[in-house]
Design an enzyme around this catalytic site. Structure first.
Site, PDB file in Angstrom:
ATOM      1  N   LYS A  53       0.845  -1.203   0.000  1.00  0.00           N
ATOM      2  CA  LYS A  53       0.000   0.000   0.000  1.00  0.00           C
ATOM      3  C   LYS A  53       0.880   1.253   0.000  1.00  0.00           C
ATOM      4  CE  LYS A  53      -3.822  -2.417   2.170  1.00  0.00           C
ATOM      5  NZ  LYS A  53      -4.529  -2.803   3.398  1.00  0.00           N
ATOM      6  N   GLN A  97      -4.774  -1.682   9.691  1.00  0.00           N
ATOM      7  CA  GLN A  97      -4.659  -2.991   9.051  1.00  0.00           C
ATOM      8  C   GLN A  97      -5.249  -4.075   9.943  1.00  0.00           C
ATOM      9  OE1 GLN A  97      -3.396  -3.429   5.851  1.00  0.00           O
ATOM     10  NE2 GLN A  97      -4.087  -5.522   6.052  1.00  0.00           N
ATOM     11  N   ASP A 120     -10.986   2.694   4.154  1.00  0.00           N
ATOM     12  CA  ASP A 120     -11.296   1.280   3.915  1.00  0.00           C
ATOM     13  C   ASP A 120     -12.804   1.034   3.798  1.00  0.00           C
ATOM     14  OD1 ASP A 120      -9.363  -0.596   3.452  1.00  0.00           O
ATOM     15  OD2 ASP A 120      -8.870  -0.925   5.570  1.00  0.00           O
TER      16      ASP A 120
END
Ligand code: NAP
Length: 287
Positions: A53, A97, A120
């Site tokens: 990422k 994450q 997200d």
């Protein structure tokens, strides 16, 4: 043989578009989007995702900060860090994450992220908006899947879609996005009684299970569009190999379009994350 939907190629185009958009934002507003990624613990897969990422952000001209925290961090400490980034006007996207260590409540953490910075799309308000068919920051993997489906030119409206898997991050949201596109959607899971019957009816089949090669040619309708979300590491003749949930070699001859693993949904997830970071920038900066 069916046509391969190359996530690798499509994501390259999207990443180039994002780069151009970032350059335009820099020229017009004197700043670029800033994504903060928080990684807790030492999980090898998470580390590699986070690294990918960061690398993709750098290539697109997006600023990224990767914050690594010890496995022993308390829930309160993590929530405090999120609050600080929520309040920081130079942070546009916050990504924690997953998975988190067991002593940290994932729901509390996702709820703590400011909705506009929820890159997200996992904040309950963003999840709710997807379920209500409203505008929302879409979770990256389902968004990438929809982009891939649309790239084929195949009409989704009126088609029978089967989504195998009902997770909060893939199965459920992808089902809602297909429903919004007017597909007739069936969601299958581990308790589905006759998977083959369900699968054989599907014009669009999305497999998001995590079981190597579980979708075989005898389960696939002639001409179906097959999207393989699965990422499974297996050993073949002593060699480690990455395979999906779909038995690509046999299914490719029946499908009209099919995604490969690797080089399918994976790269699209990262490209969609970059698109989301720009969306968050626009919201946070109130453009
Ligand atoms: P997950 O949370 O483990 O969910 C798996 C789903 O599959 C569950 O709904 C489960 O049913 C269902 N399932 C398990 N065994 C089954 C069976 N025998 N028959 C039918 N359904 C079955 O997984 P996930 O996070 O959604 O991820 C799914 C796969 O996609 C994994 O391989 C993951 O690595 C991959 N993935 C890839 C990307 C990418 O960017 N490429 C992103 C995310 C995930 P129950 O609900 O009944 O247990």
């Amino acid at each position: 043989m069916g046509e391969i939907i190359s996530g690798k190629a499509l994501s390259k185009t999207i990443r180039a578009e994002v780069k151009t958009q970032v350059e335009a934002l820099q020229a017009k507003h004197g700043k670029v989007p800033h994504l903060v990624v928080i990684l807790v613990g030492e999980d090898a897969a998470s580390e590699s995702y986070v690294k990918a990422k960061g690398k993709a952000c750098a290539k697109a001209g997006i600023r990224s900060t990767i914050l690594k925290k010890e496995e022993t961090i308390t829930e309160d400490e993590l929530l405090k860090i999120i609050q600080e980034f929520n309040e920081d006007p130079d942070t546009h996207g916050i990504l924690v994450q997953l998975p988190l260590p067991k002593h940290i409540d994932e729901n509390k953490v996702l709820l703590a992220i400011q909705k506009e910075k929820d890159v997200d799309g996992f904040h309950p308000l963003n999840v709710a908006a997807v379920h209500l068919g409203q505008e929302a920051i879409l979770p990256a993997t389902p968004k990438g899947i929809l982009t891939m489906l649309k790239s084929t030119g195949v009409e989704i409206k009126g088609k029978k879609a089967l989504v195998i898997g009902r997770s909060n991050i893939v199965g459920k949201p992808v089902s809602m996005l297909l429903l919004k596109e007017h597909a007739t959607v069936t969601i299958a899971h581990s308790r589905t009684l006759d998977m083959k019957k369900e699968a054989l009816e599907a014009d669009i089949l999305v497999a998001a299970v995590g079981r190597p090669n579980m979708v075989t040619a005898d389960m696939v309708k002639e001409g179906a569009v097959v999207i393989d979300v699965g990422v499974n590491r297996i050993e073949v003749n002593g060699e480690r190999k990455l395979v999906g949930d779909v038995d690509f070699e046999s299914v490719k001859d029946k499908a009209s379009f099919i995604t490969p693993v690797p080089g399918g949904v994976g790269p699209m997830t990262i490209a969609s994350l970059l698109q989301n970071t720009i969306e968050c920038f626009t919201m946070v900066e109130k453009l």
